[in-house]
Scaffold this motif. Structure first.
Motif, PDB file in Angstrom:
ATOM      1  N   GLN A  53      42.555  80.242 -91.207  1.00  0.00           N
ATOM      2  CA  GLN A  53      42.885  79.482 -92.424  1.00  0.00           C
ATOM      3  C   GLN A  53      43.295  80.431 -93.542  1.00  0.00           C
ATOM      4  O   GLN A  53      44.277  80.193 -94.245  1.00  0.00           O
ATOM      5  CB  GLN A  53      41.689  78.625 -92.840  1.00  0.00           C
ATOM      6  CG  GLN A  53      41.934  77.781 -94.077  1.00  0.00           C
ATOM      7  CD  GLN A  53      40.788  76.841 -94.385  1.00  0.00           C
ATOM      8  OE1 GLN A  53      40.000  76.479 -93.510  1.00  0.00           O
ATOM      9  NE2 GLN A  53      40.669  76.414 -95.636  1.00  0.00           N
TER      10      GLN A  53
ATOM     11  N   SER B  76      48.762  78.445 -92.960  1.00  0.00           N
ATOM     12  CA  SER B  76      48.683  77.465 -94.044  1.00  0.00           C
ATOM     13  C   SER B  76      49.324  76.146 -93.630  1.00  0.00           C
ATOM     14  O   SER B  76      49.940  76.032 -92.571  1.00  0.00           O
ATOM     15  CB  SER B  76      49.370  78.018 -95.292  1.00  0.00           C
ATOM     16  OG  SER B  76      50.728  78.323 -95.017  1.00  0.00           O
ATOM     17  N   GLY B  77      49.187  75.153 -94.498  1.00  0.00           N
ATOM     18  CA  GLY B  77      49.736  73.830 -94.254  1.00  0.00           C
ATOM     19  C   GLY B  77      48.966  72.810 -95.049  1.00  0.00           C
ATOM     20  O   GLY B  77      48.001  73.132 -95.741  1.00  0.00           O
TER      21      GLY B  77
ATOM     22  N   ASN C 170      38.418  73.299 -94.583  1.00  0.00           N
ATOM     23  CA  ASN C 170      38.983  72.555 -93.468  1.00  0.00           C
ATOM     24  C   ASN C 170      38.470  73.091 -92.131  1.00  0.00           C
ATOM     25  O   ASN C 170      38.304  72.329 -91.169  1.00  0.00           O
ATOM     26  CB  ASN C 170      40.513  72.626 -93.503  1.00  0.00           C
ATOM     27  CG  ASN C 170      41.097  71.828 -94.647  1.00  0.00           C
ATOM     28  OD1 ASN C 170      40.461  70.919 -95.186  1.00  0.00           O
ATOM     29  ND2 ASN C 170      42.315  72.148 -95.045  1.00  0.00           N
ATOM     30  N   SER C 171      38.202  74.387 -92.064  1.00  0.00           N
ATOM     31  CA  SER C 171      37.637  74.975 -90.844  1.00  0.00           C
ATOM     32  C   SER C 171      36.269  74.368 -90.541  1.00  0.00           C
ATOM     33  O   SER C 171      35.916  74.133 -89.383  1.00  0.00           O
ATOM     34  CB  SER C 171      37.508  76.493 -90.999  1.00  0.00           C
ATOM     35  OG  SER C 171      38.765  77.097 -91.196  1.00  0.00           O
TER      36      SER C 171
ATOM     37  N   THR D 171      39.464  80.741 -87.556  1.00  0.00           N
ATOM     38  CA  THR D 171      40.539  79.764 -87.445  1.00  0.00           C
ATOM     39  C   THR D 171      41.874  80.293 -87.952  1.00  0.00           C
ATOM     40  O   THR D 171      42.925  79.754 -87.615  1.00  0.00           O
ATOM     41  CB  THR D 171      40.212  78.480 -88.230  1.00  0.00           C
ATOM     42  OG1 THR D 171      40.134  78.797 -89.628  1.00  0.00           O
ATOM     43  CG2 THR D 171      38.915  77.856 -87.741  1.00  0.00           C
TER      44      THR D 171
ATOM     45  N   ARG E  79      45.756  71.423 -86.423  1.00  0.00           N
ATOM     46  CA  ARG E  79      46.067  72.612 -85.634  1.00  0.00           C
ATOM     47  C   ARG E  79      44.804  73.291 -85.113  1.00  0.00           C
ATOM     48  O   ARG E  79      44.821  73.941 -84.072  1.00  0.00           O
ATOM     49  CB  ARG E  79      46.851  73.607 -86.490  1.00  0.00           C
ATOM     50  CG  ARG E  79      48.310  73.237 -86.724  1.00  0.00           C
ATOM     51  CD  ARG E  79      48.939  74.226 -87.683  1.00  0.00           C
ATOM     52  NE  ARG E  79      50.346  73.909 -87.936  1.00  0.00           N
ATOM     53  CZ  ARG E  79      51.050  74.393 -88.958  1.00  0.00           C
ATOM     54  NH1 ARG E  79      50.464  75.234 -89.819  1.00  0.00           N
ATOM     55  NH2 ARG E  79      52.312  74.067 -89.122  1.00  0.00           N
TER      56      ARG E  79
ATOM     57  N   VAL F 200      45.914  79.624 -87.355  1.00  0.00           N
ATOM     58  CA  VAL F 200      46.557  78.358 -87.733  1.00  0.00           C
ATOM     59  C   VAL F 200      47.442  78.491 -88.963  1.00  0.00           C
ATOM     60  O   VAL F 200      48.385  77.724 -89.153  1.00  0.00           O
ATOM     61  CB  VAL F 200      45.520  77.238 -87.956  1.00  0.00           C
ATOM     62  CG1 VAL F 200      44.730  76.969 -86.694  1.00  0.00           C
ATOM     63  CG2 VAL F 200      44.601  77.568 -89.121  1.00  0.00           C
TER      64      VAL F 200
ATOM     65  N   HIS G  82      46.398  69.612 -95.661  1.00  0.00           N
ATOM     66  CA  HIS G  82      45.053  69.434 -95.118  1.00  0.00           C
ATOM     67  C   HIS G  82      45.110  68.841 -93.711  1.00  0.00           C
ATOM     68  O   HIS G  82      44.412  69.306 -92.799  1.00  0.00           O
ATOM     69  CB  HIS G  82      44.221  68.536 -96.040  1.00  0.00           C
ATOM     70  CG  HIS G  82      43.868  69.170 -97.342  1.00  0.00           C
ATOM     71  ND1 HIS G  82      42.963  70.192 -97.453  1.00  0.00           N
ATOM     72  CD2 HIS G  82      44.330  68.945 -98.603  1.00  0.00           C
ATOM     73  CE1 HIS G  82      42.862  70.570 -98.718  1.00  0.00           C
ATOM     74  NE2 HIS G  82      43.686  69.829 -99.430  1.00  0.00           N
TER      75      HIS G  82
ATOM     76  N   THR H  81      47.661  68.838 -91.542  1.00  0.00           N
ATOM     77  CA  THR H  81      48.306  69.754 -90.600  1.00  0.00           C
ATOM     78  C   THR H  81      47.365  70.876 -90.201  1.00  0.00           C
ATOM     79  O   THR H  81      47.209  71.198 -89.013  1.00  0.00           O
ATOM     80  CB  THR H  81      49.580  70.344 -91.228  1.00  0.00           C
ATOM     81  OG1 THR H  81      50.493  69.272 -91.518  1.00  0.00           O
ATOM     82  CG2 THR H  81      50.244  71.342 -90.299  1.00  0.00           C
ATOM     83  N   GLN H  82      46.728  71.470 -91.184  1.00  0.00           N
ATOM     84  CA  GLN H  82      45.841  72.606 -90.914  1.00  0.00           C
ATOM     85  C   GLN H  82      44.657  72.179 -90.046  1.00  0.00           C
ATOM     86  O   GLN H  82      44.312  72.848 -89.052  1.00  0.00           O
ATOM     87  CB  GLN H  82      45.360  73.190 -92.241  1.00  0.00           C
ATOM     88  CG  GLN H  82      44.776  74.585 -92.138  1.00  0.00           C
ATOM     89  CD  GLN H  82      44.438  75.135 -93.503  1.00  0.00           C
ATOM     90  OE1 GLN H  82      43.601  74.580 -94.216  1.00  0.00           O
ATOM     91  NE2 GLN H  82      45.066  76.238 -93.875  1.00  0.00           N
ATOM     92  N   THR H  83      44.033  71.076 -90.402  1.00  0.00           N
ATOM     93  CA  THR H  83      42.880  70.597 -89.637  1.00  0.00           C
ATOM     94  C   THR H  83      43.286  70.238 -88.211  1.00  0.00           C
ATOM     95  O   THR H  83      42.589  70.580 -87.249  1.00  0.00           O
ATOM     96  CB  THR H  83      42.243  69.383 -90.335  1.00  0.00           C
ATOM     97  OG1 THR H  83      41.911  69.728 -91.693  1.00  0.00           O
ATOM     98  CG2 THR H  83      40.973  68.930 -89.618  1.00  0.00           C
TER      99      THR H  83
END
Length: 365
Positions: free
Chosen positions: A37, A64-65, A97-98, A35, A73, A62, A67, A69-71
């Motif tokens: 991450q 950083s960001g 999150n991945s 991902t 994306r 994807v 939780h 935003t990252q999820t």
């Protein structure tokens, strides 16, 4: 059988290594989706190189960001990859999150999900990882538990019928790497020979509960700085940035700030250390497997066996960091709560058996 593995963070790359090897040895097709991450080369590519993992078939990058935003994306790219490959299993690892994003993407399009390292519980609902692992367990179709304790948690939550104890794949890779570095010790990256010439400690700090609270971070730094030997603080880039924002110097007292190390180098450093101080779940367990005393800078641990066997202690209020880190070495133990290095083979057998059972049920219908 086609397995699509979704990984994105350092601990997942370590878990991926024995799974990748076991799947390919058994003649199964293995698709790896990264991902992105963790995107810093020291936390990502180096693990693929050092552990002999096949290059990812797809990197979503994807970055950083938050939780959310990252999820968010991750979801479109993961859905596209799963639909394109239509694997027998989408295999997710741990509690990042991945992990949650891949689970959501798969179950929404009715693709079977298997969760490796299922059933771990900290019972601390302030931890984002706790929500990730609980939600994943309740959505997944096959739950691969590393220990009887994890299996008991799944049973308590009504998930026993789709749960299996397979052992811990991190033990597989650590034991293999341990033997390799004993035969050919690697050279640490960015650490002077003087820092590891005699007695030293290894430390990592990365969880939000510690890094995002300036008082807790200051207490951790004060405790590490007061230790009677060099403390190799393997500093995640996020820790460096957060400490600078809070105005907390990391390089003080006994602390020697160093970059994250390649996995074989980390294993070599830990096995020769006087002790480990960490808030990482993986490093607690690695310290135990190497029989090195660990002090966990949290109020709880998912790896309760390390505490029960005396090799790990918790310091949730951070009031005794230096005192606990310099405690006597615990009594030796021959216990193997995480297995003896054959968990990846058990995982592949369970994936295959569950796939065969599903195919048989569909045929009967």
């Amino acid at each position: 059988m086609k397995i699509l593995s979704v990984v994105g963070a350092r601990p997942q790359f370590v878990k991926l290594a024995p799974i990748d090897r076991a799947l390919r040895d058994a003649g199964h097709e293995h698709v790896i989706v990264h991902t992105g991450q963790h995107y810093d080369p020291a936390l990502s590519q180096v693990f693929f190189d050092d552990l002999g993992i096949a290059a990812p078939d797809l990197n979503l990058e994807v970055g950083s960001g938050s939780h959310a935003t990252q999820t968010a994306r991750m979801l479109p790219g993961l859905e596209d990859a799963i639909e394109r490959h239509r694997p027998t299993w989408v295999l997710v690892y741990g509690d990042t999150n991945s992990t949650l994003a891949a689970t959501l993407a798969a179950v929404k399009i009715h693709q079977p999900v298997a969760h490796l390292e299922a059933g771990l519980r900290s019972f601390n609902r302030r931890m984002p990882e706790e929500h990730n692992r609980v939600l994943t367990d309740h959505a997944a179709d096959l739950l691969l538990a590393p220990t009887p304790t994890a299996m008991a948690h799944l049973t308590d939550e009504g998930l026993a019928s789709r749960s299996r104890v397979v052992g811990d794949v991190m033990a597989d890779v650590l034991l293999r790497v341990r033997d390799a570095v004993r035969a050919d010790p690697p050279v640490p990256v960015g650490i002077s020979a003087d820092a590891v010439a005699d007695e030293y400690f290894v430390a990592t700090v990365h969880r939000a509960e510690n890094t995002d609270d300036p008082d807790r971070l200051q207490a951790i730094v004060d405790g590490l700085a007061a230790l009677p030997a060099p403390v190799l603080l393997l500093a995640h880039p996020r820790l460096v940035a957060t400490a600078a924002r809070f105005g907390i110097p990391l390089e003080q007292g006994s602390i020697v700030v160093a970059p994250p190390q390649p996995y074989p180098t980390l294993v070599a450093l830990v096995q020769d250390a006087r002790g480990v101080l960490t808030d990482s779940g993986g490093l607690q367990k690695e310290a135990f497997l190497l029989r090195v005393p660990c002090t966990t800078l949290r109020t709880e641990t998912e790896w309760v066996e390390t505490v029960e066997l005396g090799w790990n202690v918790l310091d949730g209020d951070l009031s005794a960091v230096a005192e606990l880190a310099t405690r006597p070495t615990p009594a030796p133990t021959d216990a193997h709560p995480y297995g003896t290095g054959d968990a990846a083979g058990a995982v592949v057998r369970e994936l295959s058996a569950a796939a065969d059972a599903t195919a048989l049920a569909r045929g009967a219908a």
